[in-house]
Write a protein that holds these residues in place. Structure first.
Motif, PDB file in Angstrom:
ATOM      1  N   LEU A   1      15.368  66.898  42.618  1.00 42.29           N
ATOM      2  CA  LEU A   1      14.669  67.928  43.381  1.00 42.29           C
ATOM      3  C   LEU A   1      15.725  68.956  43.788  1.00 42.29           C
ATOM      4  O   LEU A   1      16.574  68.678  44.638  1.00 42.29           O
ATOM      5  CB  LEU A   1      13.994  67.334  44.615  1.00 42.29           C
ATOM      6  N   LYS A   2      15.699  70.136  43.178  1.00 44.30           N
ATOM      7  CA  LYS A   2      16.758  71.117  43.410  1.00 44.30           C
ATOM      8  C   LYS A   2      16.718  71.683  44.831  1.00 44.30           C
ATOM      9  O   LYS A   2      17.746  72.043  45.399  1.00 44.30           O
ATOM     10  CB  LYS A   2      16.649  72.269  42.397  1.00 44.30           C
ATOM     11  N   ALA A   3      15.531  71.761  45.388  1.00 45.54           N
ATOM     12  CA  ALA A   3      15.369  72.184  46.782  1.00 45.54           C
ATOM     13  C   ALA A   3      14.211  71.395  47.366  1.00 45.54           C
ATOM     14  O   ALA A   3      13.275  71.017  46.648  1.00 45.54           O
ATOM     15  CB  ALA A   3      15.099  73.682  46.876  1.00 45.54           C
ATOM     16  N   ILE A   4      14.266  71.125  48.661  1.00 41.84           N
ATOM     17  CA  ILE A   4      13.192  70.386  49.325  1.00 41.84           C
ATOM     18  C   ILE A   4      12.737  71.167  50.553  1.00 41.84           C
ATOM     19  O   ILE A   4      13.501  71.918  51.158  1.00 41.84           O
ATOM     20  CB  ILE A   4      13.635  68.962  49.717  1.00 41.84           C
ATOM     21  N   GLY A   5      11.464  70.986  50.890  1.00 50.35           N
ATOM     22  CA  GLY A   5      10.914  71.726  52.014  1.00 50.35           C
ATOM     23  C   GLY A   5       9.646  71.067  52.512  1.00 50.35           C
ATOM     24  O   GLY A   5       9.343  69.911  52.180  1.00 50.35           O
ATOM     25  N   VAL A   6       8.875  71.818  53.280  1.00 53.11           N
ATOM     26  CA  VAL A   6       7.690  71.271  53.934  1.00 53.11           C
ATOM     27  C   VAL A   6       6.551  72.280  53.879  1.00 53.11           C
ATOM     28  O   VAL A   6       6.759  73.465  53.640  1.00 53.11           O
ATOM     29  CB  VAL A   6       7.993  70.879  55.402  1.00 53.11           C
ATOM     30  N   SER A   7       5.343  71.780  54.133  1.00 52.47           N
ATOM     31  CA  SER A   7       4.158  72.623  54.170  1.00 52.47           C
ATOM     32  C   SER A   7       3.297  72.208  55.348  1.00 52.47           C
ATOM     33  O   SER A   7       3.232  71.025  55.691  1.00 52.47           O
ATOM     34  CB  SER A   7       3.376  72.473  52.858  1.00 52.47           C
ATOM     35  N   ASN A   8       2.663  73.198  55.958  1.00 54.20           N
ATOM     36  CA  ASN A   8       1.739  72.962  57.075  1.00 54.20           C
ATOM     37  C   ASN A   8       2.419  72.386  58.311  1.00 54.20           C
ATOM     38  O   ASN A   8       1.788  71.691  59.103  1.00 54.20           O
ATOM     39  CB  ASN A   8       0.587  72.049  56.630  1.00 54.20           C
ATOM     40  N   TYR A   9       3.694  72.676  58.494  1.00 53.11           N
ATOM     41  CA  TYR A   9       4.392  72.243  59.708  1.00 53.11           C
ATOM     42  C   TYR A   9       4.220  73.295  60.806  1.00 53.11           C
ATOM     43  O   TYR A   9       4.194  74.499  60.537  1.00 53.11           O
ATOM     44  CB  TYR A   9       5.892  72.054  59.429  1.00 53.11           C
ATOM     45  N   THR A  10       4.135  72.830  62.039  1.00 55.37           N
ATOM     46  CA  THR A  10       4.082  73.705  63.212  1.00 55.37           C
ATOM     47  C   THR A  10       5.503  73.980  63.698  1.00 55.37           C
ATOM     48  O   THR A  10       6.457  73.337  63.230  1.00 55.37           O
ATOM     49  CB  THR A  10       3.295  73.030  64.347  1.00 55.37           C
ATOM     50  N   PRO A  11       5.671  74.896  64.658  1.00 57.84           N
ATOM     51  CA  PRO A  11       7.008  75.089  65.225  1.00 57.84           C
ATOM     52  C   PRO A  11       7.616  73.798  65.770  1.00 57.84           C
ATOM     53  O   PRO A  11       8.811  73.542  65.586  1.00 57.84           O
ATOM     54  CB  PRO A  11       6.762  76.114  66.337  1.00 57.84           C
ATOM     55  N   ALA A  12       6.811  72.961  66.416  1.00 57.00           N
ATOM     56  CA  ALA A  12       7.324  71.692  66.958  1.00 57.00           C
ATOM     57  C   ALA A  12       7.781  70.767  65.834  1.00 57.00           C
ATOM     58  O   ALA A  12       8.834  70.122  65.939  1.00 57.00           O
ATOM     59  CB  ALA A  12       6.244  71.009  67.801  1.00 57.00           C
ATOM     60  N   HIS A  13       7.003  70.679  64.764  1.00 55.25           N
ATOM     61  CA  HIS A  13       7.397  69.853  63.617  1.00 55.25           C
ATOM     62  C   HIS A  13       8.705  70.350  63.007  1.00 55.25           C
ATOM     63  O   HIS A  13       9.567  69.551  62.617  1.00 55.25           O
ATOM     64  CB  HIS A  13       6.312  69.874  62.532  1.00 55.25           C
ATOM     65  N   MET A  14       8.845  71.671  62.914  1.00 54.49           N
ATOM     66  CA  MET A  14      10.059  72.244  62.328  1.00 54.49           C
ATOM     67  C   MET A  14      11.282  71.931  63.182  1.00 54.49           C
ATOM     68  O   MET A  14      12.340  71.551  62.664  1.00 54.49           O
ATOM     69  CB  MET A  14       9.901  73.756  62.157  1.00 54.49           C
TER      70      MET A  14
END
Length: 276
Positions: A136-149
């Motif tokens: 996985l060359k880059a990893i990230g997230v989807s549907n996160y809130t500011p608190a989750h981030m």
């Protein structure tokens, strides 16, 4: 990934990602996927966004394997994103990510996201391991809130490269964008047209008429003009082509402000705010 287009954004991994990608949500079946990908490559798209829950990873992989040579392109010329399904989060995250790789028939995925903020920490650790292996060359997230981030940034070994969330003039996500900017995380939009409802908004229609563009082009341009990557989706080749025409016009400051003034924090899609 190499690209002839200068219309890209620099991720914190040092890789350029196109501002325009083809979303494949609801593209089901090999024929629809092939037709959309073919039209997208002709129109200059070099990024494609899938997910385990879309159930089209295998069809996308097959389409790219057939179409890249047809268009004189290689694997390195395209940027592929997929996402870990909610049912695979937690102890099955490694298995789920490897299944995506297998379904797409790829040696690596350019960007892999946790699709939903449930069971987060164990999932992220698995993605970090696969990132370290180069799968996985880059990893990230989807549907996160500011608190989750903020929680993720305090615990991660590898920071997320990108956050993908719903974003359009009725949902400007001001706080979330500020958090992403603070941590050097790319902010990417999905559902730029508000599930199709925003194309009939009177303000959007008036701006489109004045600049002789479609309402969809105006909505997508509103995002990319702020440096926000977009993922319009369509199985219609003409619409796929129309949605790519974002970089040969500019919205005025007045029009940008009018569109942004539509913000009422309205979500057309998932609402992750109740996920602890």
């Amino acid at each position: 990934m190499s690209s002839s287009s200068s219309h890209s954004v620099l991720l914190n991994t040092g890789v350029q990602m196109p501002l325009l990608g083809l979303g494949t949500y609801k593209l089901v079946g090999p024929e629809d996927v092939y037709q959309a990908v073919d039209a997208a490559l002709v129109a200059g798209y070099r990024a494609f966004d899938s997910a385990a829950v879309y159930r089209n990873e295998a069809d996308l992989g097959r389409a790219l394997n057939e179409l890249l040579p047809k268009h004189g392109l290689t694997r390195e010329d395209v940027f592929i994103t997929s996402k870990l399904g909610p049912k695979d989060q937690g102890e099955r995250a490694m298995e789920g990510a490897l299944r995506s790789l297998s379904q797409l028939d790829l040696d690596y995925i350019d960007l892999y996201l946790i699709h939903w903020p449930g069971n987060r920490s164990q999932s992220w650790a698995a993605l970090e391991e696969l990132h370290a292996q180069g799968k996985l060359k880059a990893i990230g997230v989807s549907n996160y809130t500011p608190a989750h981030m903020r929680e993720l940034m305090q615990s991660c070994k590898i920071p997320p490269a990108l956050l993908q969330v719903e974003f359009h003039p009725r949902l400007c996500q001001t706080e979330l964008r500020r958090v992403c900017e603070e941590y050097g995380v790319c902010f990417q939009a999905y559902s730029s047209l508000g599930k199709g409802e925003l194309v009939t908004d009177p303000v959007v229609m008036e701006v489109a008429k004045n600049c002789e563009r479609t309402p969809a082009q105006v909505l997508l341009r509103w995002a990319v003009q702020q440096g926000v990557p977009v993922l319009p989706k369509s199985s219609n080749p003409d619409r796929v082509k129309d949605n790519s025409r974002l970089f040969d016009f500019t919205l005025s400051d007045t029009d940008m402000d009018r569109l942004s003034a539509l913000d009422c924090e309205h979500k057309y899609c998932w609402d992750p705010s109740e996920v602890v």
